[in-house]
Scaffold this active site. Structure first.
Site, mmCIF file in Angstrom:
data_model
loop_
_atom_site.group_PDB
_atom_site.id
_atom_site.type_symbol
_atom_site.label_atom_id
_atom_site.label_comp_id
_atom_site.label_asym_id
_atom_site.label_seq_id
_atom_site.Cartn_x
_atom_site.Cartn_y
_atom_site.Cartn_z
ATOM 1 N N THR A 15 0.824 -1.218 0.000
ATOM 2 C CA THR A 15 0.000 0.000 0.000
ATOM 3 C C THR A 15 0.852 1.260 0.000
ATOM 4 O OG1 THR A 15 -1.836 -1.054 1.125
ATOM 5 C CG2 THR A 15 -1.675 1.314 1.391
ATOM 6 N N SER A 56 1.472 -7.508 -0.986
ATOM 7 C CA SER A 56 2.159 -8.552 -0.210
ATOM 8 C C SER A 56 1.364 -9.845 -0.127
ATOM 9 C CB SER A 56 2.546 -8.052 1.177
ATOM 10 O OG SER A 56 1.438 -8.006 2.034
ATOM 11 N N THR A 87 1.572 -4.515 4.208
ATOM 12 C CA THR A 87 1.401 -4.880 5.621
ATOM 13 C C THR A 87 0.812 -6.274 5.806
ATOM 14 O OG1 THR A 87 -0.775 -3.850 5.699
ATOM 15 C CG2 THR A 87 1.094 -2.476 6.333
ATOM 16 N N ASP A 88 0.056 -6.753 4.784
ATOM 17 C CA ASP A 88 -0.727 -7.975 5.016
ATOM 18 C C ASP A 88 0.129 -9.183 5.387
ATOM 19 O OD1 ASP A 88 -2.985 -6.544 4.572
ATOM 20 O OD2 ASP A 88 -3.289 -7.215 2.508
HETATM 21 N N1 ASP Z 1 -2.732 -5.319 0.497
HETATM 22 C C1 ASP Z 1 -1.645 -4.492 0.933
HETATM 23 C C2 ASP Z 1 -0.384 -5.333 0.955
HETATM 24 O O1 ASP Z 1 -0.179 -6.086 1.862
HETATM 25 C C3 ASP Z 1 -1.934 -3.923 2.265
HETATM 26 C C4 ASP Z 1 -0.910 -2.977 2.811
HETATM 27 O O2 ASP Z 1 0.193 -2.840 2.339
HETATM 28 O O3 ASP Z 1 -1.252 -2.298 3.815
HETATM 29 O O4 ASP Z 1 0.389 -5.260 0.036
#
Ligand code: ASP
Length: 331
Positions: A15, A56, A87-88
């Site tokens: 993200t 991710s 973050t995932d």
């Molecule tokens: N879907 C995103 C990822 O993990 C979520 C994030 O980065 O907050 O790439």
């Protein structure tokens, strides 16, 4: 004037580097971070390496290996490395990379954001600043920085899907926090050095994480055996309870007897499993399962994947799980 610390930013997507696309947020290369990086260049000498550009959810053990390799190969010449990541699955990557880089001799700090840097209200600038400060602080180890807190990579868990305080250091104190004093590091949390830095990237994909549910059909364990899995992490109930009235124990015993390493953790987020307390736990210990104690599921999974990938036999894996390699378990 102080010489600026040399920091490498390794980007992987997520993200933090995303922009709206036709089907929702899509990650882009580091160009979208330029405005933020230019500000940080006042304080640090920054180089950027775009390693990959993925949400991710699409990051697999192959990418963990690529990230570990890039960190290992590029570490000389830098004071610290920041890895921007979605973050995932960041907690899995940070944990896996911890085990793949024993003896890492510089700070490696994962970070990301819940709102893209492209948004004026993004949490990305704050998270990047905390990550860069930790990377420049000179404490070797693999860390994750988020929401003004820094934790060991092998203790991090994503606990919020959208809130800005997305990660917690589970069952371990934070390695550092940002306060009115700046970055305040708790040295008692820092990993103990493990000899010369090594790249130990081999990892097995043959580990399955099972969250136990009441009445679950235990033939799932026989299926895993038949499918050639080499390790199973069971997130059991509470202190480590498993239903012993049905066929579960027989199926788990068949797996252990066939050389599959079974690690039992708890599906409670906090505190340690302790199989010795209840009859249902002691039966498991007798048949040779390993206790995950206070490890996160992410750490237990990646440690088992790594141990099997390193070619260890079940008895060596048992001995490894009785040690803390990087602060992932309190013994
Ligand atoms: N879907 C995103 C990822 O993990 C979520 C994030 O980065 O907050 O790439």
């Amino acid at each position: 004037m102080d010489v600026k610390k040399k920091i490498l930013l390794l980007t992987t997507g997520g993200t933090i580097a995303s922009m709206p696309g036709g089907e929702g947020l899509e990650p882009h290369r580091s160009g979208v971070m330029e405005r933020e990086l230019n500000q940080l260049r006042t304080y640090y000498d920054i180089s950027v390496l775009d390693a990959m550009c993925l949400d991710s959810s699409n990051i697999r053990p192959e990418e963990w290996q690529q990230i570990a390799r890039l960190i290992f190969e590029n570490r000389e010449g830098y004071d610290g490395i920041v890895v921007s990541h979605g973050t995932d699955t960041m907690a899995y990557t940070a944990s896996a990379v911890t085990f793949m880089l024993p003896g890492i001799d510089l700070p490696v700090v994962f970070t990301g954001s819940q709102l893209p840097l492209a948004d004026v209200l993004s949490d990305g600038p704050d998270n990047l600043r905390t990550a860069f400060a930790m990377a420049a602080a000179g404490h070797p180890g693999v860390f994750l920085a988020f929401d003004r807190k820094v934790m060991l990579g092998c203790r991090a868990v994503k606990v919020r899907a959208s809130g800005f305080s997305a990660f917690e250091s589970v069952n371990a104190r934070y390695a550092a926090r940002v306060s009115n004093l700046g970055l305040v590091v708790d040295k008692s949390v820092l990993p103990v050095p493990q000899g010369e830095p090594r790249l130990a990237e081999n990892i097995s994909k043959g580990v399955f994480l099972n969250k136990l549910t009441p009445g679950m059909d235990p033939s799932i364990f026989d299926m895993l055996l038949a499918m050639g899995y080499r390790g199973i992490v069971i997130e059991a109930f509470g202190l480590g309870g498993i239903n012993v009235l049905g066929k579960s124990l027989t199926s788990i015993r068949r797996c252990v007897d066939a050389g599959i390493t079974v690690v039992v953790t708890t599906q409670c987020l906090y505190d340690s499993s302790d199989l010795r307390v209840y009859q249902v736990g002691n039966r498991l210990l007798e048949m040779g399962v390993i206790q995950g104690l206070d490890m996160t599921s992410e750490a237990a999974m990646t440690k088992l994947m790594w141990a099997i990938g390193q070619g260890m036999e079940p008895e060596q894996i048992r001995a490894l799980f009785a040690q803390s390699l990087a602060g992932e378990i309190a013994l």
